[in-house]
Design an enzyme around this catalytic site. Structure first.
Site, short mmCIF file in Angstrom:
data_model
loop_
_atom_site.label_atom_id
_atom_site.label_comp_id
_atom_site.label_asym_id
_atom_site.label_seq_id
_atom_site.Cartn_x
_atom_site.Cartn_y
_atom_site.Cartn_z
N HIS A 42 0.89 -1.08 0.06
CA HIS A 42 0.03 0.04 0.03
C HIS A 42 0.81 1.20 -0.07
O HIS A 42 1.06 1.79 1.03
CB HIS A 42 -0.81 0.12 1.32
CG HIS A 42 -1.89 -1.23 1.17
ND1 HIS A 42 -1.57 -2.46 1.67
CD2 HIS A 42 -3.11 -1.36 0.98
CE1 HIS A 42 -2.64 -3.32 1.63
NE2 HIS A 42 -3.59 -2.60 1.21
N GLU A 118 -0.37 0.36 -5.50
CA GLU A 118 -1.07 1.45 -5.06
C GLU A 118 -2.56 1.31 -5.65
O GLU A 118 -2.38 1.42 -6.99
CB GLU A 118 -0.54 3.02 -5.04
CG GLU A 118 -1.74 4.04 -4.75
CD GLU A 118 -2.10 3.58 -3.39
OE1 GLU A 118 -3.36 4.22 -3.10
OE2 GLU A 118 -1.29 3.29 -2.35
N ASP A 165 0.87 -2.35 5.13
CA ASP A 165 0.16 -1.21 5.75
C ASP A 165 -1.03 -0.66 5.31
O ASP A 165 -0.92 0.51 4.82
CB ASP A 165 1.45 -0.29 6.05
CG ASP A 165 1.93 0.59 4.84
OD1 ASP A 165 1.68 0.20 4.00
OD2 ASP A 165 2.51 1.68 5.07
#
Length: 281
Positions: A42, A118, A165
């Site tokens: 992430h 992402e 995360d």
């Protein structure tokens, strides 16, 4: 969910803990000549502006990285992390803060690789812009990192640091983390996995931590930092932590030495404390 933007929280106390530890893990990995991969499930935008835009709305960096910047006599290990922040800024002014990929970037050597995921389209575009010109060494995908991780393991280098995360805006993320670790350990049991988690007045973070510990991996470390007492209203993050599988054997001593300073610097009341537990054979 695509509502989460880390820019609102850039440079806060949780970033300081996460990136300080990440910097130390990657420093250890570069001590060997053998190449490694850095995987970020992430990744966010990679770089955040602190003097305008989202970050100034809550100004969380003021109780995070700004306190480090205004401190003197930083321990050597914390100074190493802060040096990477300083190099992105000029005139001793904090205008930019690095996300995890940018903290990792200085550690990446010619034969190492970065794999960044992402899902948010705007942050993905910014991430691509921030890593322009690095060619095949860095691969960025607009993809859910939980799904993307499966396709990468085991890495050809047989060495990797994986940062997991998620924003945890969906409570299902807690179980997704556990599932991702379970799957990853079957594919690549010797990898180093860093799981970030928030400290909240709800059951999910501690339940996730319990499930991770119940996987009975041989080598693990858990570090958490409480910056203030939980609120009377029962809402808000009062700290954060990192659960690390296959941590460097040097990490417990580094944290024992540095965390008292970090806790004192980031403390918002007398309830600030850190907890460190580990099993490294």
């Amino acid at each position: 969910m695509l509502s989460y933007r880390h820019a609102f929280h850039a440079g806060n106390h949780a970033d300081v803990l996460k990136h300080f530890v990440l910097d130390q893990v990657l420093t250890y990995f570069t001590q060997k000549d053998k190449p490694f991969w850095y995987v970020d499930t992430h990744a966010g935008a990679g770089l955040y502006q602190l003097d305008k835009g989202y970050a100034v709305q809550n100004a969380e960096f003021e109780s995070g990285i700004s306190r480090i910047a205004n401190s003197s006599n930083l321990p050597v290990t914390i100074a190493s992390y802060f040096e990477k922040v300083k190099k992105l800024n000029t005139n001793n002014k904090l205008s930019f803060y690095p996300g995890s990929p940018m903290v990792a970037k200085p550690h990446i050597r010619a034969d190492d690789k970065m794999r960044l995921f992402e899902l948010h389209p705007n942050d993905y575009k910014l991430l691509v812009q921030n890593f322009e010109g690095l060619g095949r060494q860095v691969k960025i995908e607009m993809l859910n990192g939980f799904a993307g991780l499966k396709s990468l393991l085991p890495p050809t280098s047989k060495r990797a640091v994986v940062l997991i995360d998620p924003p945890y805006e969906e409570k299902q993320d807690y179980q997704r983390v556990v599932d991702a670790i379970k799957d990853s350990m079957t594919r690549f049991a010797t990898g180093t996995y860093i799981v970030w988690y928030p400290l909240l007045q709800r059951a999910e973070p501690l339940l996730m931590l319990e499930k991770l510990k119940n996987l009975n991996v041989e080598n693990w470390l858990n570090i958490s930092l409480t910056i203030h007492a939980p609120s009377d209203e029962g809402f808000g993050m009062y700290g954060s932590g990192l659960y690390i599988i296959n941590p460097p054997w040097t990490l417990p001593k580094i944290l024992n030495d540095a965390m008292p300073y970090l806790t004192q610097t980031l403390a918002q009341d007398e309830f600030a404390e850190f907890t460190l537990e580990s099993h490294i054979s």
